[in-house]
Design a protein around this motif. Sequence first.
Motif, PDB file in Angstrom:
ATOM      1  N   LEU A  22      42.776  36.339  36.592  1.00 38.86           N
ATOM      2  CA  LEU A  22      41.647  35.465  36.266  1.00 38.86           C
ATOM      3  C   LEU A  22      40.969  34.932  37.521  1.00 38.86           C
ATOM      4  N   PHE A  23      41.780  34.636  38.550  1.00 42.63           N
ATOM      5  CA  PHE A  23      41.217  34.204  39.822  1.00 42.63           C
ATOM      6  C   PHE A  23      40.306  35.287  40.400  1.00 42.63           C
ATOM      7  N   LEU A  24      40.791  36.535  40.406  1.00 40.88           N
ATOM      8  CA  LEU A  24      39.980  37.638  40.917  1.00 40.88           C
ATOM      9  C   LEU A  24      38.719  37.857  40.085  1.00 40.88           C
ATOM     10  N   LEU A  25      38.834  37.729  38.767  1.00 43.76           N
ATOM     11  CA  LEU A  25      37.671  37.889  37.899  1.00 43.76           C
ATOM     12  C   LEU A  25      36.619  36.824  38.211  1.00 43.76           C
ATOM     13  N   CYS A  26      37.042  35.582  38.344  1.00 48.76           N
ATOM     14  CA  CYS A  26      36.094  34.503  38.670  1.00 48.76           C
ATOM     15  C   CYS A  26      35.482  34.709  40.045  1.00 48.76           C
ATOM     16  N   LEU A  27      36.266  35.192  40.989  1.00 51.87           N
ATOM     17  CA  LEU A  27      35.756  35.463  42.328  1.00 51.87           C
ATOM     18  C   LEU A  27      34.703  36.571  42.299  1.00 51.87           C
ATOM     19  N   ILE A  28      34.955  37.622  41.543  1.00 51.77           N
ATOM     20  CA  ILE A  28      33.985  38.716  41.424  1.00 51.77           C
ATOM     21  C   ILE A  28      32.702  38.227  40.762  1.00 51.77           C
ATOM     22  N   LEU A  29      32.837  37.431  39.701  1.00 53.84           N
ATOM     23  CA  LEU A  29      31.643  36.894  39.032  1.00 53.84           C
ATOM     24  C   LEU A  29      30.837  35.993  39.963  1.00 53.84           C
ATOM     25  N   LEU A  30      31.534  35.177  40.749  1.00 50.16           N
ATOM     26  CA  LEU A  30      30.849  34.304  41.702  1.00 50.16           C
ATOM     27  C   LEU A  30      30.120  35.111  42.772  1.00 50.16           C
TER      28      LEU A  30
END
Length: 167
Positions: free
Chosen positions: A26-34
């Motif tokens: 989830l951290f990586l997903l949020c980072l990619i979206l950001l």
Amino acid sequence: MEFFRPLLELFFRLLDLVEMPWQASLFLLCLILLLFSLLQVSKRIVGFVGKLGMKLVELAVRMFLLPEYLVSSLFRRLKLRSLPGIDIYDELVEAVGRSTYNMFERISKIQERKIRFPVFLTILIVSIPIAAWYLRYYAVLQDSPVGSYIDRGFTAYEQLKRLVLEN
């Protein structure tokens, strides 16, 4: 950085509600979206700068050609020959202005390019921590360099989380 600290603390506390391999994903997903959102915003800013540059080049060319125009029209009214070098100055200003305008025009077209969200790459990146978490328990990976890389990756994530939550 202090401005974002409460948001980061809230973000990591919400991630604590989820079990470990899913936290990292989830951290990586949020980072990619950001990062994708920042790319979209920066693309618009660069497009705006390009269009602004085009307008400023037009204004600068007119400003640099105004004295030449006034002198040439005065000499024509007085039926005198034009000054030597006036034509060269005129062509030089127009050539520099045209090339600079074309450069800013190319920059402004960056905004028109469609950048699609990398769905497949995102799924791949997000699924790697989950797969690595469950694969590291196999006897083959426990004592291998791959197992130590997996442990280092999760340790780095835990250290980042601890850094944000403790300070």
